[in-house]
Design an enzyme around this catalytic site. Structure first.
Site, mmCIF file in Angstrom:
data_model
loop_
_atom_site.group_PDB
_atom_site.id
_atom_site.type_symbol
_atom_site.label_atom_id
_atom_site.label_comp_id
_atom_site.label_asym_id
_atom_site.label_seq_id
_atom_site.Cartn_x
_atom_site.Cartn_y
_atom_site.Cartn_z
ATOM 1 N N LYS A 193 -3.369 -2.415 4.811
ATOM 2 C CA LYS A 193 -3.236 -3.663 4.052
ATOM 3 C C LYS A 193 -2.765 -4.710 5.051
ATOM 4 O O LYS A 193 -1.700 -5.327 4.905
ATOM 5 C CB LYS A 193 -2.244 -3.432 2.894
ATOM 6 C CG LYS A 193 -2.127 -4.581 1.907
ATOM 7 C CD LYS A 193 -3.330 -4.726 0.999
ATOM 8 C CE LYS A 193 -3.178 -5.980 0.149
ATOM 9 N NZ LYS A 193 -4.401 -6.307 -0.615
ATOM 10 N N ASP A 214 -7.262 -1.831 -1.070
ATOM 11 C CA ASP A 214 -7.781 -2.163 -2.401
ATOM 12 C C ASP A 214 -9.301 -2.087 -2.417
ATOM 13 O O ASP A 214 -9.905 -1.488 -3.320
ATOM 14 C CB ASP A 214 -7.264 -3.539 -2.875
ATOM 15 C CG ASP A 214 -7.409 -4.641 -1.825
ATOM 16 O OD1 ASP A 214 -7.812 -4.347 -0.674
ATOM 17 O OD2 ASP A 214 -7.116 -5.808 -2.159
ATOM 18 N N ASP A 240 -6.027 11.345 -4.838
ATOM 19 C CA ASP A 240 -6.232 11.656 -6.263
ATOM 20 C C ASP A 240 -7.471 10.922 -6.790
ATOM 21 O O ASP A 240 -8.243 11.470 -7.576
ATOM 22 C CB ASP A 240 -5.010 11.249 -7.110
ATOM 23 C CG ASP A 240 -3.964 12.360 -7.203
ATOM 24 O OD1 ASP A 240 -3.810 13.103 -6.219
ATOM 25 O OD2 ASP A 240 -3.315 12.490 -8.259
HETATM 26 MN MN MN Z 1 -0.295 13.271 -4.725
#
Ligand code: MN
Ligand code: IPM
Length: 369
Positions: free
Chosen positions: A191, A223, A251
């Site tokens: 970022k 992002d 994830d």
């Molecule tokens: Mn995790």
């Protein structure tokens, strides 16, 4: 090959999936004539309940004395109210840092057989194959100062994101070296439009890239990367990022593989390497025998590759996972479309172990003629 593996089943579905990973490793040892020993130790919430500490001294000692750590999952709702340092997760962070495991490798593969279990369109996810290299010992997880102020109302809490050049460089090298054995592309995620740590990160990664002329480097903001991962996951090969960004993006990337239950990880670079599925303890299904053990089994394959340097055995385990999926076997989290045979945790582990034994038999028969 002789190997001493410390097994930390941990909480929730951890013990169930770890049992299957150990089953597969025992089969590998048996059919290929290796000597693997398993030393099971208390860890996480299970350890808090028995000893008051998520990482009791005998557990830490055993981990540091062994060749590798095979971990299930940590975290249990009954300990959510505990102070930060006493929670099951604190045990995991202390263990990672004691092992010195600064590079967390999280391969994300969309298997052809299970492409339809992703909520994303099959034509988007099919063929996706990326490796997330997550920095594991720095950033907000470990940065000081951190805390909650005691004085004044309203209270204030704070964490610190910090990175040294040395920390960035060593994990960057892991990513570039991995890319050399893959499609030779590194996407470094930061970022840098906002954060000083990211600007340093970008500078160091750009410098390290010069030592790997065969690898292409691109930079992406976190992002925008989060969006591109869902829009066109095939454009990524190795994705290098800092601790918290890597936690979140991995994830998210699990959606490409169809389920978080599929993802494996290896935490390497220090004294002792650690292997654990990316998923958590999933207390809602713990003990039901329905959890997907493939992430844990794939973590065992990574152990065979990185710690034991048994590439053939690692490939056999990975090929067995694919074969079982191709034959239509699924756990509940990767059902996909109709016509599948839904099996439980133990049955899935047994199927993979049987396939490993069959592959080894075929190899032996081949060499006998
Ligand atoms: Mn995790
Ligand atoms: C992971 C987990 C851990 C992390 C938790 C349990 C501390 O989410 O391995 O991704 O945040 O690193």
């Amino acid at each position: 090959m002789k190997l001493k593996i410390t097994v930390l089943p941990g909480d929730g579905v951890g013990p169930e999936v770890t049992r299957e990973a150990v089953r597969v490793l025992r089969t590998v040892a048996e059919v290929y004539g290796h000597d693997f020993s398993f030393d099971e130790q208390l860890f996480g919430g299970a350890a808090i309940a028995r000893t008051g500490s998520p990482l009791p001294a005998p557990t830490l000692d055993a981990c540091l004395a062994g060749d590798a750590v095979l971990l299930g999952a940590v975290g249990a709702p009954e300990f959510d109210g505990l102070a930060g340092g006493l929670r099951p997760e604190a045990g995991l962070l202390t263990l990672r840092s004691a092992c010195g495991a600064f590079a967390n490798l999280r391969p994300v593969v969309c298997h052809e057989a299970t492409a339809d279990s992703s909520p994303l369109k099959t034509e988007v996810v099919a063929g996706a194959d990326l490796l997330i290299v997550r920095e594991l010992l720095g950033g907000l997880y470990f940065g000081e100062p951190r805390g909650t102020s005691r004085e004044g109302e309203p209270r204030e809490a704070f964490n610190t994101m910090r990175y040294t050049e040395v920390e960035v460089e060593r994990v960057a090298r892991v990513a570039f070296e991995a890319a050399e054995g893959r499609r030779r592309k590194v996407t470094s995620v930061d970022k840098a439009n906002v954060l000083e740590t990211s600007r340093l990160w970008r500078e160091v990664v750009t410098r390290v890239a010069r030592d790997y002329p065969g690898v292409t480097l691109e930079h992406a903001y976190v992002d925008s990367c989060a969006m591109h991962l869902m829009q066109n996951p095939r454009r990524f090969d190795v994705l290098l990022t800092e601790n918290l960004f890597g936690d979140i993006l991995s994830d998210e990337a699990a959606v490409i593989a169809g389920s978080l239950g599929m993802l494996a990880s290896a935490s390497v670079g220090g004294r002792v390497d650690m292997y654990e599925p990316v998923h958590g303890s999933a207390p809602d299904i713990a003990g039901d025998g329905v959890a997907n053990p493939l992430g844990a089994i794939a973590s065992a394959a990574l152990l065979l590759r990185h710690t034991a340097r048994l590439e053939r055995e690692a490939q056999d385990v990975e090929a067995s996972i694919r074969a079982v999926l191709e034959r239509g076997y699924r756990t509940a989290d990767i059902q996909g479309l109709e016509g599948r045979c839904i099996v439980g945790t133990g049955e899935m582990g047994t199927l993979v172990a049987e396939s490993v034994a069959e592959l080894a038999d075929m190899r032996h028969a081949y060499h006998a003629v």
